[in-house]
Scaffold this active site. Sequence first.
Site, PDB file in Angstrom:
ATOM      1  N   LYS A  31       1.121  -9.133  -1.658  1.00 18.05           N
ATOM      2  CA  LYS A  31       0.340  -8.292  -0.756  1.00 18.05           C
ATOM      3  C   LYS A  31       0.215  -8.955   0.615  1.00 18.05           C
ATOM      4  CE  LYS A  31      -2.801  -6.291  -4.215  1.00 18.05           C
ATOM      5  NZ  LYS A  31      -2.516  -4.868  -3.971  1.00 18.05           N
ATOM      6  N   ARG A  51      -1.196  -1.119 -14.538  1.00 17.36           N
ATOM      7  CA  ARG A  51      -0.648  -0.216 -15.562  1.00 17.36           C
ATOM      8  C   ARG A  51       0.095  -0.992 -16.647  1.00 17.36           C
ATOM      9  NH1 ARG A  51       2.636   2.970 -11.012  1.00 17.36           N
ATOM     10  NH2 ARG A  51       0.869   2.178  -9.819  1.00 17.36           N
TER      11      ARG A  51
HETATM   12  N1  BES Z   1      -5.205  -3.664  -7.502  1.00 18.77           N
HETATM   13  C1  BES Z   1      -4.337  -2.811  -6.784  1.00 18.77           C
HETATM   14  C2  BES Z   1      -5.004  -1.508  -6.360  1.00 18.77           C
HETATM   15  C3  BES Z   1      -6.184  -1.611  -5.433  1.00 18.77           C
HETATM   16  C4  BES Z   1      -6.062  -1.339  -4.092  1.00 18.77           C
HETATM   17  C5  BES Z   1      -7.437  -1.901  -5.926  1.00 18.77           C
HETATM   18  C6  BES Z   1      -7.151  -1.390  -3.267  1.00 18.77           C
HETATM   19  C7  BES Z   1      -8.532  -1.954  -5.107  1.00 18.77           C
HETATM   20  C8  BES Z   1      -8.394  -1.690  -3.779  1.00 18.77           C
HETATM   21  C9  BES Z   1      -3.112  -2.459  -7.631  1.00 18.77           C
HETATM   22  O1  BES Z   1      -2.731  -3.419  -8.543  1.00 18.77           O
HETATM   23  C10 BES Z   1      -1.985  -2.243  -6.689  1.00 18.77           C
HETATM   24  O2  BES Z   1      -1.657  -3.164  -5.981  1.00 18.77           O
HETATM   25  N2  BES Z   1      -1.418  -1.055  -6.679  1.00 18.77           N
HETATM   26  C11 BES Z   1      -0.352  -0.719  -5.807  1.00 18.77           C
HETATM   27  C12 BES Z   1       0.629   0.139  -6.575  1.00 18.77           C
HETATM   28  C13 BES Z   1       1.922   0.366  -5.864  1.00 18.77           C
HETATM   29  C14 BES Z   1       2.697  -0.916  -5.765  1.00 18.77           C
HETATM   30  C15 BES Z   1       2.713   1.408  -6.626  1.00 18.77           C
HETATM   31  C16 BES Z   1      -0.910   0.043  -4.619  1.00 18.77           C
HETATM   32  O3  BES Z   1      -1.855   0.791  -4.784  1.00 18.77           O
HETATM   33  O4  BES Z   1      -0.421  -0.171  -3.507  1.00 18.77           O
HETATM   34 ZN    ZN Z   2      -1.431  -4.917  -7.732  1.00 19.11          ZN
END
Ligand code: BES
Ligand code: ZN
Length: 529
Positions: free
Chosen positions: A303, A377
């Site tokens: 990230k 997931r």
């Molecule tokens: N933990 C994150 C989602 C999240 C985002 C939680 C903001 C709390 C606040 C999750 O694991 C994630 O990174 N999801 C990705 C999925 C994508 C790569 C398909 C996302 O939402 O960008």
């Molecule tokens: Zn994630």
Amino acid sequence: MAASIVKRVSRVKKLNVSHISARYKLLTGSRHFSTSKQWNKALVLGVYENESTDSIDFTGTARKFDEKADGKISQLLLTVKKPLKCGKTRTLHAVDPEFSSVLVTCIGKRGEGYDELETVDKGRESIRAAVAKAVLQLRELGENEIEVDSCGDTEASAEGCHLALFSYDDLKAEKSRKPAVRISCATRYSQDKNSMEKEWRKGAILAEGQNLSRRLMEMPANLLTPTKFAEIVKEQLADKCEVLVRDKDWAESMKMGSFLSVARGSVEPPVFLEIEYKGRQSDSPLALVGKGVTFDTGGISIKPSQGMDAMRGDMGGAACVAGSLLSVSKLQLPVHVKAFIPLCENMPSGSATKPGDVVTAMNGKTIQVDNTDAEGRLILADALCYSEQFNPSLILDMATLTGAIDVALGAGAAGVFTNSDDMWNKLQKASVRSGDRVWRMPLFNHYTKKITECQLADLNNIGGSRSGGACTAAAFLKEFVNNKNWLHLDIAGVMSNSGDVAYLGKGMSGRPTRTVIEFINLMSKETKN
Ligand code: BES
Ligand code: ZN
Ligand code: ZN
């Protein structure tokens, strides 16, 4: 194999509790009240919004206190010509020898109730917000014992106070921590003190569950590792629930290849928690599942660094499960609940899963991991499969799963994906009581197609494009569930509060813990659970 599992489990049990945890223990109790303390007593009274400049529309309790003070409270309020508006307060001193401050707080118009478009009970929400503001103002004034008007809804009043007074300052110097405050319900003029005390206690317990969720979410990830999460849960729940702490070997023996593919990037060992609360005999428990990523860096699909600290809250689903169980067990609800919490860190390292890797979940389905940041997931897939082995009457999972649900709904509501209209109706009903809203989202085949179109495996862990990101994530989970009563709550949008909910301070929100407790309460009234 069985012997090594037992050995590992007992090692986790014996781990020493560090000084942080000791302090934590202290603060979750009755925030060290010293007996030599000078008590400054204050009173919170409710009034309804009223246009008149020559009369005050007091709540029942407030009217009695005004009589006790020979009408001084109403006189003082009427000395200024501007009537109190909803959410506004006025603080009076020296009106009653018993109290150093009497704070009058406006709880909105009389008779306000369910608002269909807002899907919320406005009366209850106004009470929560009004008493929250009141107790915080009194704490600022140095008051440390506060008697609070039930405002016609004792439970909502208790929730508002207990949620507002929460603060996570365990890691700060003593002098900068918020002072302890004792709150109680003003029951002295009530016809039925017992039932009022009971309702107050229920509201306080609902808030206490949410506050445990908030505390767990707020804790920094270097202190709240999967192992520590398990320890705290044991500390909080062990007297009322059975808590099993499973280790990596156990997960391997269960063939949880999807869960373990996330954990492998970190030196912190993963933990799989299994908790049981048996408030009644049944062989079809209600299953709760929570995403417990104690820190989400994104893994190799790392990230951006800005705001990454918030990813300490990526165990929000797990926290809400723990918080809900705390309240359900304290309320001794006649219900059988089993909870399943996969816990790990998502880190990049030489042993981390790489984009394009293929892993196998517990049900034998293969998954191409094209984005290691879509890890929630992956860990839920195995936890959902495992939960199905216990013949649950319903499965409810909670996860801070996608940024996309935040784009869709913001902090307005948790997104709910469910295959059952009946479950949806019950959850929505629960959320109207709690004020912590939910909104239904689709589980169309349209989204399933996006994750089953996969080059190397049965499923891809991402949908191919950003469109409908929360829906493709839910569609992925659906591949691991057969239960006819499944609810998936994507709680990423409601993870933290930046001022939207008046009675929650800024920071991790613990939402939607109270909605889930109310839902379980509703379910406990149905005989089959
Ligand atoms: N933990 C994150 C989602 C999240 C985002 C939680 C903001 C709390 C606040 C999750 O694991 C994630 O990174 N999801 C990705 C999925 C994508 C790569 C398909 C996302 O939402 O960008
Ligand atoms: Zn994630
Ligand atoms: Zn995540």
